[in-house]
Design an enzyme around this catalytic site. Structure first.
Site, short mmCIF file in Angstrom:
data_model
loop_
_atom_site.label_atom_id
_atom_site.label_comp_id
_atom_site.label_asym_id
_atom_site.label_seq_id
_atom_site.Cartn_x
_atom_site.Cartn_y
_atom_site.Cartn_z
N CYS A 95 0.30 -1.09 -0.08
CA CYS A 95 -0.39 0.19 0.12
C CYS A 95 0.78 0.98 -0.16
CB CYS A 95 -0.94 0.02 1.09
SG CYS A 95 -1.92 -1.10 1.17
N HIS A 96 2.51 1.85 0.87
CA HIS A 96 2.63 2.77 0.99
C HIS A 96 4.11 2.82 0.96
CE1 HIS A 96 -1.94 3.61 2.25
NE2 HIS A 96 -0.87 4.67 1.84
N GLY A 97 4.40 1.12 1.19
CA GLY A 97 5.57 0.33 0.84
C GLY A 97 6.56 0.54 2.52
N PRO A 129 6.61 4.55 6.10
CA PRO A 129 5.47 5.08 6.83
C PRO A 129 5.54 4.31 8.36
CG PRO A 129 5.10 5.25 3.76
CD PRO A 129 6.11 3.89 4.39
#
Length: 196
Positions: free
Chosen positions: A153-155, A169
């Site tokens: 999703c965001h690494g 994140p």
């Protein structure tokens, strides 16, 4: 008007009989009301501990189970995976699991009661996506690290102990749920106890 003596025994009998019937009625109404305060069977099973048989779990393999509606991973880590975890501790946000959300038995480099068995809630601590398991090939995400978890999703990136790498994140390591070994091949997820 008659001056005949009043029979109080009938009055007493009616008073006692009415009181008994009223008490039974009140108890009959209270029992279902009080029982409604207890959690339903569905709610109990949603939070109930889950038994996991790891007798057929192979080294390097991950199995998923559900506990409290969340995915829980059970990973059989190889010696190579355990050795690799010590090599990148300088790149981790919380290598010693000092954040307050960690269980006491997860405050070691392998974050488990048995180094070879890792158990974690499979939900990223950033926004709740489920990371992917890499058993080899993780080096393209973190150089020099072949095994770990990557959140698409965001690494966010986590090592084989669920410890989060710096510069991503996710703010915290993956959650380690309470668990105990019932015997050498059975884990009870949802209760903390001794190690078999």
């Amino acid at each position: 008007m008659s001056n005949a003596p009043v029979d109080n025994s009938r009055r007493r009998f009616l008073t006692i009989a009415t009181s008994v019937v009223g008490g039974v009625g009140a108890a009959g109404a209270a029992v279902p009301f009080i029982a409604s305060w207890n959690p339903s069977e569905r709610a109990k099973s949603a939070g109930a501990p889950v038994e996991v048989d790891i007798s057929k779990l192979e080294p390097g393999q991950l199995v998923r189970v559900e506990w409290r509606g969340k995915p829980v991973w059970v990973v059989y880590r190889t010696p190579a995976m355990l050795d690799e975890m010590k090599k990148h501790e300088g790149n981790l946000r919380d290598p010693n699991s000092d954040e307050p959300q960690q269980l006491d038995f997860a405050k070691n480099y392998h974050r488990s009661t048995r180094p070879e068995i890792f158990i974690a809630v499979g939900i990223c601590t950033h926004l709740g996506c489920s990371p992917s398991f890499f058993n080899g090939g993780f080096g393209e995400k973190i150089e020099g690290t072949e095994h770990g978890f990557f959140c698409p999703c965001h690494g966010s990136k986590f090592d084989m102990a669920g410890r989060v790498f710096q510069g991503v994140p996710a703010p915290l390591n993956l959650e380690v749920p309470p668990y105990t070994f019932i015997d050498d091949t059975t884990i009870l997820i949802g209760e903390v106890g001794g190690v078999a």
